[in-house]
Design a protein around this motif. Structure first.
Motif, short mmCIF file in Angstrom:
data_model
loop_
_atom_site.label_atom_id
_atom_site.label_comp_id
_atom_site.label_asym_id
_atom_site.label_seq_id
_atom_site.Cartn_x
_atom_site.Cartn_y
_atom_site.Cartn_z
N ASP A 70 96.90 111.49 62.53
CA ASP A 70 96.12 110.34 62.06
C ASP A 70 94.80 110.23 62.82
O ASP A 70 94.49 109.23 63.46
CB ASP A 70 96.92 109.05 62.21
CG ASP A 70 96.36 107.94 61.32
OD1 ASP A 70 95.32 108.16 60.66
OD2 ASP A 70 96.95 106.85 61.31
N VAL A 71 94.02 111.30 62.74
CA VAL A 71 92.76 111.37 63.46
C VAL A 71 91.78 110.30 62.99
O VAL A 71 91.00 109.76 63.79
CB VAL A 71 92.14 112.78 63.31
CG1 VAL A 71 90.78 112.85 64.00
CG2 VAL A 71 93.08 113.83 63.88
N GLU A 76 89.57 103.58 66.26
CA GLU A 76 89.92 102.82 67.46
C GLU A 76 89.00 103.16 68.63
O GLU A 76 88.56 102.28 69.37
CB GLU A 76 91.38 103.08 67.83
CG GLU A 76 92.37 102.50 66.82
CD GLU A 76 93.81 102.85 67.16
OE1 GLU A 76 94.03 103.64 68.11
OE2 GLU A 76 94.72 102.33 66.48
N VAL A 77 88.68 104.43 68.80
CA VAL A 77 87.81 104.83 69.91
C VAL A 77 86.41 104.25 69.73
O VAL A 77 85.76 103.85 70.71
CB VAL A 77 87.75 106.37 70.02
CG1 VAL A 77 86.67 106.81 71.00
CG2 VAL A 77 89.10 106.92 70.44
N ALA A 108 92.73 110.21 73.46
CA ALA A 108 93.48 109.53 72.40
C ALA A 108 94.13 110.53 71.46
O ALA A 108 95.26 110.33 70.99
CB ALA A 108 92.55 108.59 71.63
N LEU A 109 93.43 111.62 71.17
CA LEU A 109 94.00 112.66 70.30
C LEU A 109 95.23 113.28 70.94
O LEU A 109 96.26 113.49 70.28
CB LEU A 109 92.96 113.74 70.01
CG LEU A 109 91.84 113.41 69.03
CD1 LEU A 109 90.83 114.55 68.97
CD2 LEU A 109 92.39 113.13 67.64
N GLY A 111 98.16 111.01 70.83
CA GLY A 111 98.71 110.89 69.48
C GLY A 111 99.05 112.22 68.85
O GLY A 111 99.33 112.28 67.65
N TYR A 131 97.27 114.58 67.93
CA TYR A 131 96.32 114.94 66.87
C TYR A 131 96.77 114.48 65.48
O TYR A 131 96.33 115.03 64.47
CB TYR A 131 96.05 116.45 66.87
CG TYR A 131 95.19 116.91 68.01
CD1 TYR A 131 93.84 117.20 67.81
CD2 TYR A 131 95.70 117.04 69.30
CE1 TYR A 131 93.03 117.62 68.87
CE2 TYR A 131 94.91 117.46 70.36
CZ TYR A 131 93.57 117.74 70.14
OH TYR A 131 92.78 118.15 71.18
N ARG A 178 92.41 107.20 62.07
CA ARG A 178 92.73 105.95 62.76
C ARG A 178 92.29 106.02 64.22
O ARG A 178 91.72 105.07 64.76
CB ARG A 178 94.24 105.67 62.69
CG ARG A 178 94.68 104.44 63.50
CD ARG A 178 96.19 104.30 63.51
NE ARG A 178 96.84 105.48 64.09
CZ ARG A 178 96.93 105.72 65.39
NH1 ARG A 178 96.39 104.88 66.27
NH2 ARG A 178 97.55 106.81 65.82
N ILE A 179 92.54 107.15 64.87
CA ILE A 179 92.18 107.31 66.28
C ILE A 179 90.66 107.19 66.46
O ILE A 179 90.18 106.52 67.39
CB ILE A 179 92.69 108.66 66.81
CG1 ILE A 179 94.22 108.64 66.89
CG2 ILE A 179 92.09 108.98 68.17
CD1 ILE A 179 94.84 109.97 67.26
#
Length: 491
Positions: free
Chosen positions: A392-393, A399-400, A384-385, A388, A390, A395-396
């Motif tokens: 908005d970590v 979500e994870v 996911a990072l 994206g 890296y 938010r990521i």
């Protein structure tokens, strides 16, 4: 600034069992994967010049496995073996703490006792606004005491290749009770029990107090409560000098061996991987109450970072408990970690000091992932990072966690990850991780110091200055931040 281990113990009532090296070589087995992984990573470690020689002991489900690389002496083909002896540095502190745990279990001493109760003379300075230094503070790194007293290390500009020899000569001149005289003028750096900081003095005083409590020398206590029960050879004195590796600094200059008693209780023990495998096996089994006591957190929170009796505790990225510690002397480094839930532990010993202990920690982490696979939560987070970039970590991560609630991110884990990216010349990605730390831990001086370093690397002077200033507001003693801020303002 990269967070480091606080350079961060077991006993059976009967003789510890022997640990035989695994022999399974069937393709696809865990043993085969382990052998391939350590052989590759160990050889790479030597080829990259991180040390001259290294020995590794792995304990899994009660069995020990040994791996050796390089040479014990530069310029000679003298491969180390599981019998080669290394100085273990600050890992000695967890041995001292194990003796303390026995003293507590035997009712000889209390963890909450004021240390002045066991010291000769009066020490009104060993209290902070009425809060005294306690026995537990000596063992959990929160005593507030200076690092070394007497201080043998030369002040001012000194050739770094000669400084260890100068320090060693100074140690030889210390009187047995000199520490007590200088202790009367010592000042605490923080309120006891509040702030972890490395202190060899704390470990030395703890050893001296245990000698007084038992009326026996430290060497006898280590033999009685650690070495003999586990079947380990002696870790004190010069009886195994012929098996000791030769240590070298990062410039490949031969370093002196450290036998002086002034450093013994804080970092002067020396063992082979055969010895340390027995120690690890007993630690993982934890059948004795003293072992269990020594592993219990007495400061901090294991969800982020905690300390037991000189073990550093935290949770892995998938929520498993990990205990670890590292050490360094003039010529050797050591790193040890264990995962009780997995029945797994590892110790790495090298004949190179300093940064090598942190590099061995990274090797241990890589080995875990290669042998048992990357935790699903971490794999999902990494994917996911990358998707994206890296950004908005926070938010990521949220979500994870919807799919992987076990995802456990600590400030130190993210901080080390960010510095790996900086070394790989990926400052924008590192910046995203450091921003996350500053958002999640807004009272951490180190989070803002690291964030400032990333901005400085990217050439964003205003943001670098702002974040160094924020770091210094949180901790005015941050020398790294002060140095970089001064340099930026002078441009």
């Amino acid at each position: 600034m990269k967070l480091r281990l606080l350079a961060t113990v077991a006993l059976f009532c009967t003789v510890a069992p022997a640990f035989a090296a695994g022999s399974s070589k069937d393709p696809g087995t865990e043993q085969m994967r382990m052998d391939r992984t350590f052989e590759r990573l160990g050889n790479q470690f030597i080829q990259e010049g991180r040390t001259d020689g290294m020995s590794i002991a792995v304990v899994k489900d009660g069995k020990a496995h040994f791996y050796n690389f390089g040479t014990t002496t530069r310029g000679k083909v003298q491969p180390p073996t599981e019998k080669s002896v290394y100085e273990i540095g600050s890992i000695s502190k967890i041995f001292t703490s194990l003796v303390l745990a026995h003293a507590v279990e035997e009712g000889r001493i209390g963890l909450q006792d004021d240390i002045r109760r066991y010291l000769p003379g009066d020490y009104p300075n060993l209290a902070w606004e009425g809060t005294p230094v306690r026995i537990v503070d000596l063992a959990n790194t929160t005593s507030g005491l200076p690092d070394n007293l007497p201080n043998p290390f030369p002040q001012g500009k000194v050739d770094p290749d000669k400084a260890p020899f100068i320090a060693l000569e100074a140690m030889k001149g210390f009187a047995p009770d000199q520490v007590y005289e200088e202790l009367k003028a010592a000042k605490l750096g923080a309120k006891p029990g509040t702030k972890p900081q490395h202190s060899n003095l704390a470990a030395d005083l703890l050893g001296r107090i245990l000698e007084k409590v038992y009326g026996e020398p430290y060497e006898a206590l280590i033999a009685r409560y650690v070495e003999k029960p586990f079947g380990m050879a002696s870790g004190t004195g010069r009886s195994r000098a012929a098996d000791e590796v030769n240590g070298y600094n990062k410039r490949q200059v031969a370093m002196p061996r450290l036998y002086e008693r002034a450093f013994l209780m804080a970092g002067g023990l020396r063992y082979s991987t055969t010895d340390m495998a027995k120690f690890l096996g007993a630690e993982l089994a934890a059948t004795d109450p003293a072992i269990r006591l020594s592993q219990q957190p007495v400061w901090g929170d294991t969800d982020e970072a905690a300390t037991s009796l000189n073990w550093n505790l935290n949770k892995t990225v998938d929520g498993k408990l990990r205990l670890r510690m590292s050490g360094s002397t003039f010529g050797c480094s050591s790193y040890i970690e264990m995962y009780p839930e997995l029945g797994y532990g590892i110790v790495l010993l090298a004949n190179r000091p300093g940064e090598t202990q942190n590099e061995m920690q990274e090797l241990a982490t890589h080995a875990m992932e290669e042998i048992w696979g990357k935790p699903p939560a971490l794999a999902a987070f990494e994917n996911a990072l990358q998707a994206g970039n890296y950004q908005d970590v926070t938010r990521i991560a949220t979500e994870v966690r919807r799919q992987h609630p076990e995802l456990h991110l600590t400030e130190q884990y993210i901080n080390l990850w960010g510095y790996r990216l900086l070394r790989e010349d990926k400052p924008k990605q590192a910046l995203g991780l450091f921003r996350y730390n500053a958002e999640q831990w807004p009272q951490s001086w180190n989070a803002f110091d690291s964030l400032a370093e990333a901005y400085e690397k990217l050439g964003d002077k205003p943001q670098a200055i702002a974040n160094y200033r924020k770091s210094l507001e949180l901790d005015p003693t941050n020398q790294n931040g002060a140095y970089h801020l001064k340099k930026l303002l002078a441009r």
